[in-house]
Enzyme design. Structure first.
Site, PDB file in Angstrom:
ATOM      1  N   LYS A  67       0.856  -1.202   0.000  1.00  0.00           N
ATOM      2  CA  LYS A  67       0.000   0.000   0.000  1.00  0.00           C
ATOM      3  C   LYS A  67       0.880   1.236   0.000  1.00  0.00           C
ATOM      4  O   LYS A  67       1.883   1.287   0.729  1.00  0.00           O
ATOM      5  CB  LYS A  67      -0.925  -0.041   1.223  1.00  0.00           C
ATOM      6  CG  LYS A  67      -1.979   1.066   1.251  1.00  0.00           C
ATOM      7  CD  LYS A  67      -2.915   0.898   2.441  1.00  0.00           C
ATOM      8  CE  LYS A  67      -3.969   1.998   2.501  1.00  0.00           C
ATOM      9  NZ  LYS A  67      -4.890   1.848   3.651  1.00  0.00           N
ATOM     10  N   SER A 142      -9.904   2.050   2.634  1.00  0.00           N
ATOM     11  CA  SER A 142      -8.944   2.746   1.801  1.00  0.00           C
ATOM     12  C   SER A 142      -7.916   1.823   1.134  1.00  0.00           C
ATOM     13  O   SER A 142      -7.265   2.256   0.176  1.00  0.00           O
ATOM     14  CB  SER A 142      -8.203   3.783   2.632  1.00  0.00           C
ATOM     15  OG  SER A 142      -7.407   3.151   3.610  1.00  0.00           O
ATOM     16  N   SER A 166     -10.251  -0.172   6.920  1.00  0.00           N
ATOM     17  CA  SER A 166      -9.646  -0.097   5.585  1.00  0.00           C
ATOM     18  C   SER A 166      -8.963  -1.359   5.075  1.00  0.00           C
ATOM     19  O   SER A 166      -8.602  -1.415   3.903  1.00  0.00           O
ATOM     20  CB  SER A 166      -8.637   1.042   5.541  1.00  0.00           C
ATOM     21  OG  SER A 166      -9.315   2.235   5.313  1.00  0.00           O
TER      22      SER A 166
HETATM   23  N1  GLN Z   1     -13.202   4.616   5.911  1.00  0.00           N
HETATM   24  C1  GLN Z   1     -12.686   5.066   7.163  1.00  0.00           C
HETATM   25  C2  GLN Z   1     -12.227   6.496   7.033  1.00  0.00           C
HETATM   26  O1  GLN Z   1     -12.430   7.059   6.015  1.00  0.00           O
HETATM   27  C3  GLN Z   1     -11.569   4.180   7.621  1.00  0.00           C
HETATM   28  C4  GLN Z   1     -10.328   4.417   6.874  1.00  0.00           C
HETATM   29  C5  GLN Z   1      -9.190   3.553   7.322  1.00  0.00           C
HETATM   30  O2  GLN Z   1      -9.377   2.560   8.003  1.00  0.00           O
HETATM   31  N2  GLN Z   1      -7.994   3.973   6.958  1.00  0.00           N
HETATM   32  O3  GLN Z   1     -11.675   7.059   7.922  1.00  0.00           O
END
Ligand code: GLN
Length: 479
Positions: A67, A142, A166
């Site tokens: 990532k 994400s 995410s």
């Molecule tokens: N979707 C959540 C956010 O936008 C979690 C994102 C994540 O776990 N990095 O914060």
């Protein structure tokens, strides 16, 4: 043989038999990248030469996609943000050093929501990623690039990060196994911080066994990350052959079922997962996590607050983009940030700065911290009664690109993954079935803090019972 289809264990077995080398695997992934990435957009960059060099030096290593917020020396690390376009890492994150020391090599940089803020990878400032099971749909986020790469067989396995869901939500959308380790289990040194009291790195893989192997390689104490205790890391994979659902105490948190907005097909697949566990001898009980309804509000105070502080370092001076229109130091900060950050990142910084500002700090941040403690206690109490919890992972299957326009609707994707993130416990998404429209759906298992061995055994026993991502997909195709 199509080597890119392999998982970690299969690749390691072939390497041990002398049938393939790391170089063969990297070349197979590179070919697959050239054939498929134009369509799927999982990778932002793929430096075949660098991966081949590492493979030549370590012929038994298995390539893993990374990532784009995890630093690998000599590679770009943009966090899918225009503000870091062109930035090249000067050093390896601890997880990358751990990978290299344990028979893996980093191979390619995968897309994500900018600075890991989002649930669809549509917030990437650098490109679109599509769901390999339906190119009109998102891969989740994400860690959407990681999930699309694993789900679409553009890699053997990938690293993701999870702050509020995410790893788990994109794993569910793309038919992968995704594990969010307990807070502190894996070092974050060299991983660009979003919300430091929540962030964790974890494996995204094709099977539970692969996740166990990769997590073992990643985990452990690191003197560069003070949140990692000096606790031994069990050999997770070695324990899996003993995995069974028989007698396993599985709790169903009642607040996670009968939720408005839970897609009927997700409900059907989750109910079937519960029934399969029961049929295999698990002891199913209902439990309660009474403060669940506050988790979303707490997260959207704490995560933006920490993000606003963490992202202050991107100021046009030290890293990445510097505005050409700046006239003095103040306009250098303002213009570089205004030009470099996308809309969701700006929204989080504004929210986070607000909840931390004097006069509002106690009302928002202070109270959110207190409620977070109550949420953590809910989980402590539940794990006094049961071994693991079983819940839906995401409220819906993968949605269409562009379908969710309103940020609040997007935030609701993490309804089932945020509470466990706030509590710092471990959790995983495991493939569980397909919708009638052919979209994969995972279910979530949650384990107690530092109980990854128990969590992974439950996931493995479940996988043995319902099938792996491959067999689930084949069953789907013959329907
Ligand atoms: N979707 C959540 C956010 O936008 C979690 C994102 C994540 O776990 N990095 O914060």
């Amino acid at each position: 043989m199509e080597l890119y289809k392999l998982g970690i264990k299969e690749a390691q077995d072939l390497i041990a038999k002398g049938e393939v080398t790391s170089t063969d695997l990297v070349k197979a992934v590179a070919d697959r990248y050239r054939a498929k990435n134009g369509e799927i957009g999982a990778y932002l960059t793929f430096d075949e030469e660098a991966a081949l060099k590492l493979a030549a030096a370590n012929p038994t290593a298995v390539p893993v996609a990374i990532k784009d917020l995890i630093n690998v020396a000599g590679q770009p690390c943009t966090c899918a943000s225009k503000i870091l376009k062109g930035y090249v890492s000067p050093y390896d994150a601890t997880v990358v050093r751990n990978l290299k020391a344990n028979g893996f090599i980093p191979c390619g940089r995968v897309n994500m929501d900018e600075f890991a803020m989002g649930s669809s990878t549509e917030n990437s400032g650098l490109g679109v990623t599509r769901n390999p099971y339906d190119l009109t749909r998102v891969p989740g986020g994400s860690s959407g690039g990681s999930a699309a790469a694993v789900g679409g067989d553009l890699c053997l396995a990938a690293l993701g990060t999870d702050t509020g869901g995410s790893i788990r939500q994109p794993a569910s959308f793309c038919n992968c196994v995704g594990v969010k380790p307990s807070y502190g289990r894996v070092s974050r040194f060299g991983v660009t911080a979003f919300a430091s009291s929540l962030d964790q790195v974890g494996p995204m893989t094709k099977t539970v066994e692969d996740a166990a192997i990769l997590l073992k390689a990643l985990a452990g104490h690191d003197e560069m990350d003070g949140t990692t205790p000096d606790e031994p890391v069990p050999d997770y994979a070695a324990e899996l052959p003993r995995a069974t659902l028989k007698g396993l105490k599985v709790g169903l948190p009642k607040e996670y079922f009968n939720v408005a907005g839970l897609d009927p097909e997700v409900k059907r697949i989750t109910d079937a997962a519960v029934a399969a566990c029961a049929a295999a001898g698990a002891e199913i009980t209902e439990v309660s996590l009474p403060h669940t309804e506050y988790a979303m509000a707490v997260y959207y105070i704490i995560a933006p607050a920490e993000a606003s502080a963490n992202l202050a370092r991107f100021d046009g001076v030290r890293y990445g983009h510097r505005s050409a229109a700046a006239k003095d130091v103040y306009s250098l900060y303002v213009k570089s940030r205004a030009e470099g950050f996308g809309p969701e990142v700006k929204r989080r910084i504004i929210m986070g700065t607000y909840v931390l500002s004097s006069g509002y700090y106690d009302a928002y941040y202070g109270r959110a911290q207190k409620v977070r403690t109550l949420i953590t206690r809910d989980f402590d109490a539940a794990f006094g009664q049961v071994d693991v919890l079983l819940t839906p992972c995401a409220p819906t299957p993968a949605f269409r690109l562009g379908e969710l326009q309103d940020p609040l609707t997007m935030y609701l994707n993490d309804l089932f993954t945020i509470p466990s993130a706030l509590a710092g416990v471990c959790a995983a998404s495991v493939p569980a079935g397909f919708t009638r429209a052919g979209l994969p759906v995972g279910v979530q298992f949650i384990g107690g803090a530092f109980r990854e061995a128990t969590l992974l055994k439950a996931c493995k026993a479940f996988e043995d019972c319902v099938g792996t991502r491959d067999t689930l997909h084949k069953t789907e195709e013959t329907k």
